[in-house]
Design a protein around this motif. Structure first.
Motif, PDB file in Angstrom:
ATOM      1  N   SER A   1      -7.854 -41.688  26.129  1.00 26.03           N
ATOM      2  CA  SER A   1      -7.330 -42.285  27.120  1.00 26.03           C
ATOM      3  C   SER A   1      -5.754 -41.972  27.679  1.00 26.03           C
ATOM      4  O   SER A   1      -5.072 -41.661  26.751  1.00 26.03           O
ATOM      5  CB  SER A   1      -7.159 -43.896  26.334  1.00 26.03           C
ATOM      6  OG  SER A   1      -6.387 -44.989  27.085  1.00 26.03           O
ATOM      7  N   ARG A   2      -5.744 -42.137  28.965  1.00 28.03           N
ATOM      8  CA  ARG A   2      -4.323 -41.912  29.599  1.00 28.03           C
ATOM      9  C   ARG A   2      -3.715 -43.296  29.900  1.00 28.03           C
ATOM     10  O   ARG A   2      -2.726 -43.002  30.913  1.00 28.03           O
ATOM     11  CB  ARG A   2      -4.519 -41.097  30.818  1.00 28.03           C
ATOM     12  CG  ARG A   2      -5.386 -39.529  30.330  1.00 28.03           C
ATOM     13  CD  ARG A   2      -4.383 -38.830  29.264  1.00 28.03           C
ATOM     14  NE  ARG A   2      -3.300 -38.435  29.693  1.00 28.03           N
ATOM     15  CZ  ARG A   2      -2.284 -38.001  28.861  1.00 28.03           C
ATOM     16  NH1 ARG A   2      -2.579 -37.888  27.644  1.00 28.03           N
ATOM     17  NH2 ARG A   2      -1.065 -37.827  29.393  1.00 28.03           N
ATOM     18  N   LYS A   3      -4.263 -44.273  29.486  1.00 24.46           N
ATOM     19  CA  LYS A   3      -3.449 -45.577  29.762  1.00 24.46           C
ATOM     20  C   LYS A   3      -2.095 -45.385  29.142  1.00 24.46           C
ATOM     21  O   LYS A   3      -1.974 -45.078  27.993  1.00 24.46           O
ATOM     22  CB  LYS A   3      -4.281 -46.531  29.111  1.00 24.46           C
ATOM     23  CG  LYS A   3      -3.665 -48.059  29.596  1.00 24.46           C
ATOM     24  CD  LYS A   3      -4.457 -48.911  28.933  1.00 24.46           C
ATOM     25  CE  LYS A   3      -4.138 -50.459  29.003  1.00 24.46           C
ATOM     26  NZ  LYS A   3      -4.686 -51.694  28.516  1.00 24.46           N
ATOM     27  N   GLN A   4      -1.075 -45.826  30.213  1.00 25.98           N
ATOM     28  CA  GLN A   4       0.373 -45.720  29.854  1.00 25.98           C
ATOM     29  C   GLN A   4       0.639 -46.355  28.263  1.00 25.98           C
ATOM     30  O   GLN A   4       1.251 -45.429  27.527  1.00 25.98           O
ATOM     31  CB  GLN A   4       1.195 -46.057  30.930  1.00 25.98           C
ATOM     32  CG  GLN A   4       2.735 -45.679  30.872  1.00 25.98           C
ATOM     33  CD  GLN A   4       2.888 -44.241  30.592  1.00 25.98           C
ATOM     34  OE1 GLN A   4       2.234 -43.645  31.341  1.00 25.98           O
ATOM     35  NE2 GLN A   4       3.779 -43.857  30.120  1.00 25.98           N
ATOM     36  N   SER A   5       0.240 -47.441  28.058  1.00 23.37           N
ATOM     37  CA  SER A   5       0.778 -47.849  27.008  1.00 23.37           C
ATOM     38  C   SER A   5      -0.101 -47.132  25.679  1.00 23.37           C
ATOM     39  O   SER A   5       0.719 -47.251  24.607  1.00 23.37           O
ATOM     40  CB  SER A   5       0.413 -49.426  26.806  1.00 23.37           C
ATOM     41  OG  SER A   5      -1.024 -49.567  27.173  1.00 23.37           O
TER      42      SER A   5
ATOM     43  N   VAL B   1      -0.800 -43.904  25.613  1.00 22.07           N
ATOM     44  CA  VAL B   1      -0.067 -42.887  25.534  1.00 22.07           C
ATOM     45  C   VAL B   1       1.133 -42.849  24.999  1.00 22.07           C
ATOM     46  O   VAL B   1       1.631 -42.063  23.765  1.00 22.07           O
ATOM     47  CB  VAL B   1       0.120 -42.144  27.055  1.00 22.07           C
ATOM     48  CG1 VAL B   1       0.987 -40.782  26.901  1.00 22.07           C
ATOM     49  CG2 VAL B   1      -1.172 -41.656  27.379  1.00 22.07           C
ATOM     50  N   ARG B   2       1.801 -44.037  25.013  1.00 24.42           N
ATOM     51  CA  ARG B   2       3.271 -44.251  24.411  1.00 24.42           C
ATOM     52  C   ARG B   2       3.069 -44.482  22.883  1.00 24.42           C
ATOM     53  O   ARG B   2       3.878 -44.140  22.143  1.00 24.42           O
ATOM     54  CB  ARG B   2       4.164 -45.424  25.116  1.00 24.42           C
ATOM     55  CG  ARG B   2       4.571 -45.002  26.510  1.00 24.42           C
ATOM     56  CD  ARG B   2       5.033 -46.328  27.230  1.00 24.42           C
ATOM     57  NE  ARG B   2       6.182 -46.892  26.634  1.00 24.42           N
ATOM     58  CZ  ARG B   2       7.665 -46.829  26.767  1.00 24.42           C
ATOM     59  NH1 ARG B   2       7.990 -45.842  27.184  1.00 24.42           N
ATOM     60  NH2 ARG B   2       8.196 -47.514  26.148  1.00 24.42           N
TER      61      ARG B   2
ATOM     62  N   SER C   1       2.112 -41.201  21.161  1.00 22.17           N
ATOM     63  CA  SER C   1       3.082 -40.412  20.977  1.00 22.17           C
ATOM     64  C   SER C   1       4.210 -40.953  19.902  1.00 22.17           C
ATOM     65  O   SER C   1       4.486 -40.072  19.157  1.00 22.17           O
ATOM     66  CB  SER C   1       4.085 -40.187  22.378  1.00 22.17           C
ATOM     67  OG  SER C   1       3.156 -39.791  23.447  1.00 22.17           O
TER      68      SER C   1
ATOM     69  N   LYS D   1       9.513 -35.850  23.943  1.00 23.00           N
ATOM     70  CA  LYS D   1       9.495 -37.135  24.840  1.00 23.00           C
ATOM     71  C   LYS D   1       9.825 -38.239  24.485  1.00 23.00           C
ATOM     72  O   LYS D   1      10.620 -38.962  24.856  1.00 23.00           O
ATOM     73  CB  LYS D   1       8.300 -37.122  25.800  1.00 23.00           C
ATOM     74  CG  LYS D   1       8.386 -38.009  27.013  1.00 23.00           C
ATOM     75  CD  LYS D   1       7.408 -38.023  27.813  1.00 23.00           C
ATOM     76  CE  LYS D   1       7.401 -39.028  28.936  1.00 23.00           C
ATOM     77  NZ  LYS D   1       6.224 -38.757  29.940  1.00 23.00           N
ATOM     78  N   THR D   2       9.400 -38.484  23.112  1.00 19.89           N
ATOM     79  CA  THR D   2       9.286 -40.039  22.644  1.00 19.89           C
ATOM     80  C   THR D   2      10.743 -39.916  21.979  1.00 19.89           C
ATOM     81  O   THR D   2      11.551 -40.963  21.995  1.00 19.89           O
ATOM     82  CB  THR D   2       8.372 -40.078  21.351  1.00 19.89           C
ATOM     83  OG1 THR D   2       7.109 -39.993  22.036  1.00 19.89           O
ATOM     84  CG2 THR D   2       8.609 -41.463  20.835  1.00 19.89           C
TER      85      THR D   2
END
Length: 368
Positions: free
Chosen positions: A299-303, A305-306, A309, A344-345
Motif C-alpha cells: 500500500s502507498r496510502k500516505q498514512s 507509508v508513515r 516507515s 526520512k522518518t
C-alpha cells in the motif's frame, strides 16, 4: 557482606503518607516480605527531582505539580513522598484522610458511579476537602470526556483554595491524544518535572542497595559488569530482577557470585525484553488505526507509508535485524528502500510533534 556503597549526593530518604486507599505496586517484594528501598537515588538524569524533593514545598504547592516519565521511573514514589511532606507540614501526618490518592481510571469510575447514583456533590466534597490530592496515570483518562471535565473543575477549585494537587503521567497531557485542552492546560500551569530511568552512577548505587536488601554479596567488579551488560533504559524493578536472577543462579549452582551468575542475569533480562518484528508491527498499526497486514503490504496510502516507515525505524533500533531482513518482512523491500524510509522518518521526528508522540507511545508499549 560488602560495605554499603557511598551514594551519590542527590540521595534522600523517601517518606510515605498514611493512605486509606493504597496505590498499586508502590513496594518491591523482598524474600516474601513487603519492603522498599528507603531512599531515592537521583543522579544527573534526575537532578531536578532531587532539588524539588529537598526544597520547601511552597515552591510548587500553589499550583498542580505534574510528574512525567516512563513506567517504572518512580513517579508514584515521588508523588507520595511530596504528598507526605505536605501533610506533615500541615500537621496531618497521622491522618490517613489527609492525602487522597486515586488513579485517573479510579477517578473516572467514581465519577461514573456518582452520576449513576445522582450523588456528584459527595464526590466533589471528597476531592475538594483533601489536604493533598494525588491523581496517578493522567494519560489513562484520555477519551473519557465527562470525567476529564469534572477533574478540570476539581483542579480549578483546588487552585483557588491553594490546595496541593500532584499529577503523574507517562507523557505531557498536551501530547496525549484525546486529552481535552482544558484539562491539559490545567495540568501544566504549575511545575512540571520529568523523571528518567537511572543511569551510570545511579544504577550502580541502586544495584548495590538492592543486593544488600536481598542479602546477595556481590563485588564491585561484578556489579560493574552487571550494570554494563543491562540495557540503558531499565526501571528499578528490572534492576531488582537482575539481582534476583543472580541470587537464583547461585542457589541453584551452590556457589558464590561469579561471571557466570552475572551473565545469567544479563541473559535473562535480554530474554524478558526480547522484541520481534511482529510485536513492533502490531503495536504501531494499533496506535495508527491500521491493520498489521496493511503495514506489510504494498500500500502507498500516505498514512500507511508513515506507519510502516516508523515501524522500520523501531525495528532497526530495537532488534538485531538487518536492513535486508526488515525489508523482507515489510513486503519484500530491498535494504536501500528500508534505509531511505528510516532516514526520512528520523528527519521528520525532529519537526513533526505528532509523529514524535506516536514514536514515544510505541516505545512505551513495547517496553512494558
Amino acid at each position: 557482606m560488602n560495605s554499603p556503597v557511598k551514594l551519590p549526593i542527590d540521595t534522600f530518604p523517601v517518606e510515605r503518607p498514611l493512605l486509606k486507599q493504597r496505590p498499586r505496586e508502590t513496594k518491591l517484594s523482598f524474600d516474601g516480605r513487603n519492603a522498599s528501598l528507603p531512599v531515592f537515588v537521583a543522579g544527573d538524569e534526575n537532578r531536578l527531582v532531587a532539588f524539588v524533593c529537598q526544597s520547601d514545598t511552597s515552591m510548587w504547592s500553589t499550583g498542580p505539580l505534574l510528574l512525567i516519565g516512563p513506567e517504572g521511573s518512580g513517579k508514584t514514589t515521588i508523588a507520595l513522598h511530596l504528598a507526605a511532606r505536605c501533610s506533615a507540614e500541615a500537621s496531618l501526618a497521622d491522618d490517613p484522610s489527609a492525602v487522597r490518592y486515586l488513579s485517573a481510571l479510579d477517578f473516572a469510575r467514581e465519577y461514573a458511579d456518582a452520576v449513576a447514583a445522582d450523588d456528584i456533590p459527595h464526590l466533589r466534597r471528597s476531592i475538594d476537602k483533601a489536604a493533598v490530592l494525588v491523581i496517578e496515570d493522567l494519560h489513562l483518562i484520555a477519551g473519557k470526556t465527562a470525567a476529564q471535565d469534572e477533574l478540570t473543575s476539581r483542579i480549578d477549585q483546588r487552585i483557588q483554595r491553594g490546595a496541593p494537587t500532584i499529577l503523574t503521567s507517562r507523557r505531557l497531557p498536551t501530547e496525549t491524544r484525546a486529552i481535552r485542552p482544558q484539562l491539559a492546560s490545567r495540568a501544566v500551569i504549575g511545575l512540571t518535572i520529568p523523571l528518567a530511568y537511572p543511569q551510570a552512577e545511579s544504577r550502580l548505587a541502586l544495584l548495590r542497595e538492592l543486593s544488600l536488601v536481598r542479602g546477595v554479596e556481590i563485588s564491585d567488579e561484578h556489579l560493574a559488569l552487571l550494570e554494563a551488560g543491562l540495557r540503558t533504559e531499565v526501571s528499578v524493578r528490572s534492576l531488582d530482577g537482575a539481582i534476583k536472577q543472580i541470587d537464583l543462579h547461585c542457589r541453584m549452582t551452590q556457589c558464590g557470585v561469579d561471571i557466570a551468575a552475572v551473565q545469567s542475569a544479563i541473559n535473562a533480562a535480554g530474554e524478558l525484553n526480547d522484541i520481534d518484528l511482529g510485536k513492533i508491527t502490531r503495536t504501531v498499526a494499533k496506535i495508527w488505526g491500521h491493520r498489521t497486514r496493511d503495514l506489510r503490504s504494498g500500500s502507498r496510502k500516505q498514512s500507511v507509508v508513515r506507519a510502516r516507515s516508523l515501524a522500520m525505524l523501531l525495528a532497526r533500533r530495537m532488534t538485531p535485524c538487518s536492513l535486508d531482513k526488515i525489508g523482507d518482512y515489510f513486503g519484500g523491500r530491498d535494504h536501500s528502500t528500508v534505509l531511505h524510509a528510516i532516514r526520512k522518518t528520523e528527519s521528520l521526528l525532529e519537526s513533526d510533534a505528532d509523529l514524535s508522540r506516536i514514536m514515544h507511545e510505541a516505545k512505551e508499549k513495547l517496553a512494558a
